[in-house]
Design a protein around this motif. Structure first.
Motif, PDB file in Angstrom:
ATOM      1  N   TYR A 126      31.879   7.044  34.875  1.00 34.70           N
ATOM      2  CA  TYR A 126      32.278   6.590  33.545  1.00 34.70           C
ATOM      3  C   TYR A 126      31.267   5.567  33.037  1.00 34.70           C
ATOM      4  O   TYR A 126      30.563   4.906  33.822  1.00 34.70           O
ATOM      5  N   PHE A 127      31.208   5.440  31.710  1.00 39.17           N
ATOM      6  CA  PHE A 127      30.314   4.460  31.101  1.00 39.17           C
ATOM      7  C   PHE A 127      30.986   3.875  29.868  1.00 39.17           C
ATOM      8  O   PHE A 127      31.990   4.406  29.366  1.00 39.17           O
ATOM      9  N   ASP A 128      30.431   2.786  29.390  1.00 37.67           N
ATOM     10  CA  ASP A 128      30.981   2.067  28.241  1.00 37.67           C
ATOM     11  C   ASP A 128      30.004   2.185  27.072  1.00 37.67           C
ATOM     12  O   ASP A 128      29.041   1.419  26.971  1.00 37.67           O
ATOM     13  N   ASN A 129      30.226   3.177  26.205  1.00 35.78           N
ATOM     14  CA  ASN A 129      29.415   3.432  25.014  1.00 35.78           C
ATOM     15  C   ASN A 129      28.013   3.937  25.340  1.00 35.78           C
ATOM     16  O   ASN A 129      27.587   4.961  24.815  1.00 35.78           O
ATOM     17  N   ASP A 130      27.279   3.224  26.184  1.00 34.68           N
ATOM     18  CA  ASP A 130      25.882   3.561  26.442  1.00 34.68           C
ATOM     19  C   ASP A 130      25.700   3.809  27.937  1.00 34.68           C
ATOM     20  O   ASP A 130      25.820   2.875  28.743  1.00 34.68           O
ATOM     21  N   PRO A 131      25.407   5.041  28.365  1.00 30.59           N
ATOM     22  CA  PRO A 131      25.244   5.293  29.806  1.00 30.59           C
ATOM     23  C   PRO A 131      24.024   4.616  30.400  1.00 30.59           C
ATOM     24  O   PRO A 131      23.963   4.423  31.619  1.00 30.59           O
ATOM     25  N   ALA A 132      23.050   4.235  29.578  1.00 25.94           N
ATOM     26  CA  ALA A 132      21.856   3.589  30.113  1.00 25.94           C
ATOM     27  C   ALA A 132      22.145   2.186  30.625  1.00 25.94           C
ATOM     28  O   ALA A 132      21.377   1.649  31.432  1.00 25.94           O
ATOM     29  N   GLU A 133      23.240   1.571  30.170  1.00 21.88           N
ATOM     30  CA  GLU A 133      23.559   0.208  30.594  1.00 21.88           C
ATOM     31  C   GLU A 133      24.236   0.150  31.951  1.00 21.88           C
ATOM     32  O   GLU A 133      24.437  -0.940  32.490  1.00 21.88           O
ATOM     33  N   GLY A 134      24.635   1.284  32.509  1.00 21.53           N
ATOM     34  CA  GLY A 134      25.263   1.298  33.821  1.00 21.53           C
ATOM     35  C   GLY A 134      26.465   2.218  33.847  1.00 21.53           C
ATOM     36  O   GLY A 134      27.049   2.554  32.807  1.00 21.53           O
ATOM     37  N   LEU A 135      26.823   2.629  35.055  1.00 20.70           N
ATOM     38  CA  LEU A 135      27.940   3.544  35.251  1.00 20.70           C
ATOM     39  C   LEU A 135      29.011   2.871  36.098  1.00 20.70           C
ATOM     40  O   LEU A 135      28.763   1.860  36.764  1.00 20.70           O
ATOM     41  N   PHE A 136      30.215   3.454  36.061  1.00 21.17           N
ATOM     42  CA  PHE A 136      31.357   2.906  36.788  1.00 21.17           C
ATOM     43  C   PHE A 136      32.055   4.036  37.541  1.00 21.17           C
ATOM     44  O   PHE A 136      32.004   5.202  37.135  1.00 21.17           O
ATOM     45  N   GLU A 137      32.737   3.657  38.620  1.00 22.99           N
ATOM     46  CA  GLU A 137      33.425   4.652  39.438  1.00 22.99           C
ATOM     47  C   GLU A 137      34.808   4.996  38.911  1.00 22.99           C
ATOM     48  O   GLU A 137      35.345   6.051  39.250  1.00 22.99           O
ATOM     49  N   PHE A 142      17.772   6.892  28.204  1.00 23.59           N
ATOM     50  CA  PHE A 142      18.628   7.432  29.262  1.00 23.59           C
ATOM     51  C   PHE A 142      18.296   8.892  29.547  1.00 23.59           C
ATOM     52  O   PHE A 142      18.298   9.324  30.709  1.00 23.59           O
ATOM     53  N   ALA A 143      18.013   9.675  28.515  1.00 20.98           N
ATOM     54  CA  ALA A 143      17.665  11.083  28.724  1.00 20.98           C
ATOM     55  C   ALA A 143      16.399  11.206  29.565  1.00 20.98           C
ATOM     56  O   ALA A 143      16.301  12.084  30.443  1.00 20.98           O
ATOM     57  N   GLU A 144      15.439  10.323  29.346  1.00 18.29           N
ATOM     58  CA  GLU A 144      14.216  10.359  30.150  1.00 18.29           C
ATOM     59  C   GLU A 144      14.497   9.951  31.593  1.00 18.29           C
ATOM     60  O   GLU A 144      13.979  10.568  32.537  1.00 18.29           O
ATOM     61  N   LEU A 145      15.343   8.914  31.781  1.00 16.37           N
ATOM     62  CA  LEU A 145      15.684   8.490  33.141  1.00 16.37           C
ATOM     63  C   LEU A 145      16.473   9.572  33.874  1.00 16.37           C
ATOM     64  O   LEU A 145      16.284   9.780  35.083  1.00 16.37           O
ATOM     65  N   ARG A 200      16.273  12.786  33.451  1.00 14.22           N
ATOM     66  CA  ARG A 200      15.372  13.873  33.857  1.00 14.22           C
ATOM     67  C   ARG A 200      14.539  13.457  35.061  1.00 14.22           C
ATOM     68  O   ARG A 200      14.304  14.269  35.975  1.00 14.22           O
ATOM     69  N   ASP A 201      14.098  12.209  35.099  1.00 15.86           N
ATOM     70  CA  ASP A 201      13.337  11.733  36.257  1.00 15.86           C
ATOM     71  C   ASP A 201      14.198  11.714  37.518  1.00 15.86           C
ATOM     72  O   ASP A 201      13.682  11.883  38.632  1.00 15.86           O
ATOM     73  N   ALA A 202      15.525  11.495  37.349  1.00 12.64           N
ATOM     74  CA  ALA A 202      16.426  11.466  38.500  1.00 12.64           C
ATOM     75  C   ALA A 202      16.832  12.858  38.967  1.00 12.64           C
ATOM     76  O   ALA A 202      17.550  12.982  39.970  1.00 12.64           O
ATOM     77  N   GLY A 203      16.408  13.891  38.270  1.00 13.97           N
ATOM     78  CA  GLY A 203      16.762  15.251  38.662  1.00 13.97           C
ATOM     79  C   GLY A 203      18.024  15.766  38.008  1.00 13.97           C
ATOM     80  O   GLY A 203      18.526  16.831  38.393  1.00 13.97           O
ATOM     81  N   TRP A 204      18.556  15.022  37.033  1.00 10.16           N
ATOM     82  CA  TRP A 204      19.745  15.484  36.310  1.00 10.16           C
ATOM     83  C   TRP A 204      19.280  16.332  35.127  1.00 10.16           C
ATOM     84  O   TRP A 204      18.970  15.817  34.046  1.00 10.16           O
ATOM     85  N   TRP A 205      19.282  17.616  35.334  1.00 13.02           N
ATOM     86  CA  TRP A 205      18.760  18.513  34.303  1.00 13.02           C
ATOM     87  C   TRP A 205      19.328  19.903  34.509  1.00 13.02           C
ATOM     88  O   TRP A 205      19.475  20.321  35.662  1.00 13.02           O
ATOM     89  N   PRO A 206      19.682  20.591  33.427  1.00 14.84           N
ATOM     90  CA  PRO A 206      19.647  20.216  32.007  1.00 14.84           C
ATOM     91  C   PRO A 206      20.781  19.263  31.632  1.00 14.84           C
ATOM     92  O   PRO A 206      21.660  18.983  32.446  1.00 14.84           O
TER      93      PRO A 206
END
Length: 356
Positions: free
Chosen positions: A239-250, A296-299, A301-307
């Motif tokens: 889960y995330f709060d508005n912006d996934p680039a700011e961090g994720l939660f369990e 976040f989309a660039e990060l 893709r670098d992490a292997g989350w694609w598409p």
């Protein structure tokens, strides 16, 4: 003569009710046992119990019973083969009344009390006006929360996402290879075995649990439940709060935060599905949010989350003028409406079969 309820049953089937012949036979059996007889309301309650399984189906069935004209006494006698009761004794002459038995007195109806006020002040105030609403406009409202997509439909859609590969111990007989080995050697010492095919598709879901997604908060629990029954090779939700680039939660309560790097280490090489309004709920455009989502989309893709596919619970016309329209145009992000059709399109995009 047509069987009971045949016309209603066929109309409901044509309207999209998932009914079978067995459902119709159950209704006939209930009628034989005396259920749903004598009154129209009891028949409506019986049909609703046996044939309506959702709020929309109950509303549609109630509208049918409300709009269906009631049969006339002549039609009832024709369907039940009842004869019209004959009057006993000679008919009374016109303009004459039936003779009253001795001692019987005619009771006049009591007049309704009439209360009049000389002025509005004596009435204690002015009464509120009542709107004259035709009965046809009165419809029940569904006040219970419902997910954007039902649990069953969500499970079925996840199972479209397949990446079949042979893995594990060799326990399945390869008939073609066994025959070829027999022809090559002349004798068969042992059959040729191969590993079974299994679904190795990997999916990571990121769900927006911010206040703007409060109307769809129950959908997150349905998504988490459906992933556990999806038969995917690997499935997880964060889960995330508005912006996934700011961090994720369990958790959906935004507790136990994790960095993108830690989540990428736990769930490598996954297709990514993001569920959120992307700013369309509030209807405004936020440049910082758009820039952060592009990062976040660039990060990802670098992490292997694609598409990457994005499901937006807001209707597509509401995206215009908000951050959602700009986020949907980011290269590498395919955004769809969070409906049954939109979920299928998103899964097809993750499979590499989409045309977005």
């Amino acid at each position: 003569m047509r069987p009971p309820l045949e016309g209603l049953f066929l109309h409901l089937v044509r309207s999209g009710f998932p009914l079978s012949v067995r459902d119709y036979e159950d209704a006939l059996a209930a009628l034989r046992l005396g259920h749903g007889t004598l009154t129209r309301e009891r028949l409506h309650r019986l049909c609703e119990t046996l044939w309506a399984h959702s709020d929309e189906e109950r509303i549609h069935l109630a509208r049918l019973f409300r709009d269906l004209p009631r049969p006339t006494p002549e039609a009832i006698r024709a369907m039940t083969h009842m004869r019209q009761p004959e009057e006993s004794g000679p008919p009374a002459a016109a303009g004459t009344e039936r003779a009253k038995p001795a001692g019987e007195t005619r009771q006049e109806p009591a007049p309704a009390p009439v209360v009049e006020f000389a002025a509005a002040a004596e009435a204690g105030g002015i009464g509120l006006p009542q709107a004259a609403i035709p009965p046809g406009l009165l419809q029940p409202h569904v006040l219970t929360p419902r997910p954007a997509v039902g649990l069953r439909q969500m499970i079925v859609t996840w199972r479209r996402f397949r990446l079949a590969r042979r893995s594990g111990p060799k326990v399945q007989l390869d008939i073609a290879a066994t025959i070829a080995e027999k022809c090559r050697c002349g004798t068969l010492t042992e059959p040729v075995l191969v590993a079974e095919r299994s679904n190795l598709a990997r999916l990571l879901v990121l769900f927006d649990a911010s206040p703007s997604m409060a109307p769809w908060r129950g959908t997150g629990a349905v998504v988490a439940d459906s992933l556990g029954r999806s038969q995917l090779g690997h499935a997880a939700i964060h889960y995330f709060d508005n912006d996934p680039a700011e961090g994720l939660f369990e958790s959906a309560r935004l507790m136990r935060p994790q960095s993108l790097r830690d989540v990428a280490r736990q769930h490598p090489a996954c297709a990514l599905l993001v569920i959120g309004d992307a700013g369309a709920a509030r209807g405004r455009s936020d440049r910082e949010r758009i820039r952060s989502t592009r990062t976040f989309a660039e990060l990802a893709r670098d992490a292997g989350w694609w598409p990457i596919a994005w499901l937006n619970p807001m209707p597509r016309p509401r995206w215009a003028g908000s951050s959602a329209a700009r986020i949907a145009a980011i290269p590498g992000i395919a955004m769809f409406e969070f409906t049954e059709d939109g979920l299928i399109l998103a899964v097809d995009h993750l499979r590499g079969k989409g045309r977005h």
